[in-house]
Design a protein around this motif. Sequence first.
Motif, PDB file in Angstrom:
ATOM      1  N   GLY A 165       0.821  -1.210   0.000  1.00 14.00           N
ATOM      2  CA  GLY A 165       0.000   0.000   0.000  1.00 14.00           C
ATOM      3  C   GLY A 165       0.848   1.251   0.000  1.00 14.00           C
ATOM      4  N   TYR A 166       1.908   1.232   0.786  1.00 15.96           N
ATOM      5  CA  TYR A 166       2.833   2.366   0.834  1.00 15.96           C
ATOM      6  C   TYR A 166       3.475   2.580  -0.539  1.00 15.96           C
ATOM      7  CZ  TYR A 166       7.143   4.927   1.754  1.00 15.96           C
ATOM      8  OH  TYR A 166       8.179   5.834   1.690  1.00 15.96           O
ATOM      9  N   TRP A 167       3.916   1.479  -1.168  1.00  8.21           N
ATOM     10  CA  TRP A 167       4.531   1.594  -2.492  1.00  8.21           C
ATOM     11  C   TRP A 167       3.549   2.181  -3.503  1.00  8.21           C
ATOM     12  CZ3 TRP A 167       6.773  -4.018  -2.414  1.00  8.21           C
ATOM     13  CH2 TRP A 167       7.920  -4.049  -1.638  1.00  8.21           C
ATOM     14  N   LEU A 168       2.301   1.723  -3.459  1.00  7.71           N
ATOM     15  CA  LEU A 168       1.300   2.228  -4.397  1.00  7.71           C
ATOM     16  C   LEU A 168       1.067   3.725  -4.200  1.00  7.71           C
ATOM     17  CD1 LEU A 168      -1.254  -0.720  -4.358  1.00  7.71           C
ATOM     18  CD2 LEU A 168       0.287  -0.086  -6.217  1.00  7.71           C
ATOM     19  N   GLU A 169       1.023   4.156  -2.945  1.00  8.96           N
ATOM     20  CA  GLU A 169       0.863   5.587  -2.660  1.00  8.96           C
ATOM     21  C   GLU A 169       2.052   6.380  -3.189  1.00  8.96           C
ATOM     22  OE1 GLU A 169       0.208   6.079   1.523  1.00  8.96           O
ATOM     23  OE2 GLU A 169      -1.645   4.925   1.487  1.00  8.96           O
ATOM     24  N   GLU A 170       3.244   5.840  -3.012  1.00 13.59           N
ATOM     25  CA  GLU A 170       4.448   6.509  -3.505  1.00 13.59           C
ATOM     26  C   GLU A 170       4.442   6.611  -5.031  1.00 13.59           C
ATOM     27  OE1 GLU A 170       7.496   7.665  -1.758  1.00 13.59           O
ATOM     28  OE2 GLU A 170       5.890   7.827  -0.280  1.00 13.59           O
ATOM     29  N   MET A 171       3.965   5.579  -5.698  1.00 11.47           N
ATOM     30  CA  MET A 171       3.943   5.568  -7.156  1.00 11.47           C
ATOM     31  C   MET A 171       2.945   6.580  -7.706  1.00 11.47           C
ATOM     32  SD  MET A 171       6.265   3.461  -8.076  1.00 11.47           S
ATOM     33  CE  MET A 171       5.933   3.103  -9.784  1.00 11.47           C
ATOM     34  N   GLU A 172       1.896   6.893  -6.939  1.00 11.36           N
ATOM     35  CA  GLU A 172       0.876   7.834  -7.398  1.00 11.36           C
ATOM     36  C   GLU A 172       1.302   9.296  -7.227  1.00 11.36           C
ATOM     37  OE1 GLU A 172      -2.699   6.781  -5.321  1.00 11.36           O
ATOM     38  OE2 GLU A 172      -3.037   5.021  -6.572  1.00 11.36           O
ATOM     39  N   GLN A 173       2.342   9.553  -6.468  1.00 10.00           N
ATOM     40  CA  GLN A 173       2.781  10.925  -6.238  1.00 10.00           C
ATOM     41  C   GLN A 173       3.451  11.495  -7.489  1.00 10.00           C
ATOM     42  OE1 GLN A 173       5.158  11.231  -2.712  1.00 10.00           O
ATOM     43  NE2 GLN A 173       3.560  10.371  -1.405  1.00 10.00           N
ATOM     44  N   ASP A 174       3.386  12.803  -7.616  1.00 10.30           N
ATOM     45  CA  ASP A 174       3.924  13.475  -8.797  1.00 10.30           C
ATOM     46  C   ASP A 174       5.446  13.585  -8.788  1.00 10.30           C
ATOM     47  OD1 ASP A 174       1.419  13.837  -9.910  1.00 10.30           O
ATOM     48  OD2 ASP A 174       1.138  15.788  -8.950  1.00 10.30           O
ATOM     49  N   ASP A 175       6.048  13.618  -7.606  1.00 13.01           N
ATOM     50  CA  ASP A 175       7.495  13.814  -7.542  1.00 13.01           C
ATOM     51  C   ASP A 175       8.243  12.523  -7.872  1.00 13.01           C
ATOM     52  OD1 ASP A 175       6.674  12.504  -5.229  1.00 13.01           O
ATOM     53  OD2 ASP A 175       8.269  13.357  -4.009  1.00 13.01           O
ATOM     54  N   ASP A 176       9.524  12.688  -8.220  1.00 11.67           N
ATOM     55  CA  ASP A 176      10.384  11.529  -8.483  1.00 11.67           C
ATOM     56  C   ASP A 176      10.995  11.077  -7.161  1.00 11.67           C
ATOM     57  OD1 ASP A 176      10.119  10.913 -11.099  1.00 11.67           O
ATOM     58  OD2 ASP A 176      11.896  11.985 -11.786  1.00 11.67           O
ATOM     59  N   ASN A 177      10.316  10.182  -6.476  1.00  9.38           N
ATOM     60  CA  ASN A 177      10.826   9.709  -5.194  1.00  9.38           C
ATOM     61  C   ASN A 177      11.639   8.427  -5.380  1.00  9.38           C
ATOM     62  OD1 ASN A 177       8.912   7.508  -5.234  1.00  9.38           O
ATOM     63  ND2 ASN A 177       7.348   9.003  -4.671  1.00  9.38           N
ATOM     64  N   GLU A 178      12.247   7.987  -4.318  1.00  9.92           N
ATOM     65  CA  GLU A 178      13.133   6.816  -4.360  1.00  9.92           C
ATOM     66  C   GLU A 178      12.388   5.545  -4.770  1.00  9.92           C
ATOM     67  OE1 GLU A 178      16.704   4.954  -4.400  1.00  9.92           O
ATOM     68  OE2 GLU A 178      16.322   7.089  -4.186  1.00  9.92           O
ATOM     69  N   THR A 179      11.154   5.409  -4.312  1.00  7.62           N
ATOM     70  CA  THR A 179      10.365   4.211  -4.646  1.00  7.62           C
ATOM     71  C   THR A 179      10.137   4.134  -6.150  1.00  7.62           C
ATOM     72  OG1 THR A 179       9.261   4.309  -2.501  1.00  7.62           O
ATOM     73  CG2 THR A 179       8.209   2.987  -4.184  1.00  7.62           C
ATOM     74  N   LYS A 180       9.760   5.241  -6.767  1.00 10.18           N
ATOM     75  CA  LYS A 180       9.547   5.272  -8.210  1.00 10.18           C
ATOM     76  C   LYS A 180      10.829   4.920  -8.955  1.00 10.18           C
ATOM     77  CE  LYS A 180       5.742   8.456  -8.981  1.00 10.18           C
ATOM     78  NZ  LYS A 180       5.358   9.725  -9.595  1.00 10.18           N
ATOM     79  N   LYS A 181      11.940   5.467  -8.492  1.00 11.08           N
ATOM     80  CA  LYS A 181      13.220   5.201  -9.140  1.00 11.08           C
ATOM     81  C   LYS A 181      13.565   3.714  -9.086  1.00 11.08           C
ATOM     82  CE  LYS A 181      15.158   9.754  -8.226  1.00 11.08           C
ATOM     83  NZ  LYS A 181      16.114  10.527  -7.418  1.00 11.08           N
ATOM     84  N   GLN A 182      13.343   3.095  -7.920  1.00  5.21           N
ATOM     85  CA  GLN A 182      13.673   1.676  -7.760  1.00  5.21           C
ATOM     86  C   GLN A 182      12.778   0.790  -8.631  1.00  5.21           C
ATOM     87  OE1 GLN A 182      13.694   0.747  -3.585  1.00  5.21           O
ATOM     88  NE2 GLN A 182      15.466   2.029  -3.185  1.00  5.21           N
ATOM     89  N   PHE A 183      11.480   1.115  -8.694  1.00  3.83           N
ATOM     90  CA  PHE A 183      10.586   0.322  -9.543  1.00  3.83           C
ATOM     91  C   PHE A 183      10.937   0.516 -11.018  1.00  3.83           C
ATOM     92  CE2 PHE A 183       7.837  -0.262  -5.834  1.00  3.83           C
ATOM     93  CZ  PHE A 183       7.399  -1.565  -6.044  1.00  3.83           C
ATOM     94  N   SER A 184      11.307   1.729 -11.397  1.00  2.57           N
ATOM     95  CA  SER A 184      11.696   1.997 -12.779  1.00  2.57           C
ATOM     96  C   SER A 184      12.951   1.215 -13.154  1.00  2.57           C
ATOM     97  CB  SER A 184      11.933   3.492 -12.963  1.00  2.57           C
ATOM     98  OG  SER A 184      12.331   3.753 -14.275  1.00  2.57           O
ATOM     99  N   GLU A 185      13.920   1.186 -12.258  1.00  2.00           N
ATOM    100  CA  GLU A 185      15.143   0.408 -12.498  1.00  2.00           C
ATOM    101  C   GLU A 185      14.825  -1.072 -12.637  1.00  2.00           C
ATOM    102  OE1 GLU A 185      18.092   1.212  -9.508  1.00  2.00           O
ATOM    103  OE2 GLU A 185      17.964   3.367  -9.838  1.00  2.00           O
ATOM    104  N   ALA A 186      13.938  -1.561 -11.785  1.00  2.00           N
ATOM    105  CA  ALA A 186      13.557  -2.976 -11.847  1.00  2.00           C
ATOM    106  C   ALA A 186      12.856  -3.292 -13.165  1.00  2.00           C
ATOM    107  CB  ALA A 186      12.655  -3.331 -10.674  1.00  2.00           C
ATOM    108  N   ASP A 187      12.013  -2.370 -13.640  1.00  2.00           N
ATOM    109  CA  ASP A 187      11.338  -2.573 -14.921  1.00  2.00           C
ATOM    110  C   ASP A 187      12.335  -2.642 -16.070  1.00  2.00           C
ATOM    111  OD1 ASP A 187       8.813  -2.696 -13.817  1.00  2.00           O
ATOM    112  OD2 ASP A 187       8.331  -0.593 -14.242  1.00  2.00           O
TER     113      ASP A 187
END
Length: 77
Positions: free
Chosen positions: A19-41
């Motif tokens: 749930g925390y990850w999903l909330e982080e992914m919905e945010q507009d800023d480039d946070n660490e969670t988004k970066k890590q998921f993008s790298e994994a993709d």
Amino acid sequence: MESDPNKRPTATNICHRVGYWLEEMEQDDDNETKKQFSEADNIKPKLKSPIHSNDMYTSKSINTKKITEELNQELKK
């Protein structure tokens, strides 16, 4: 994976984490969670698991009527 079940995360803990990850992914800023998921993709398509010649990756239909008939015949014996 932790071999001791008492040291593994609970389902509730996992649910909160996802749930925390999903909330982080919905945010507009480039946070660490988004970066890590993008790298994994980006890494995921490069990973290939070996395919064994005898492995089967398709579903097959099973004639349950025939199985039932065979079982009934065996039970009558």
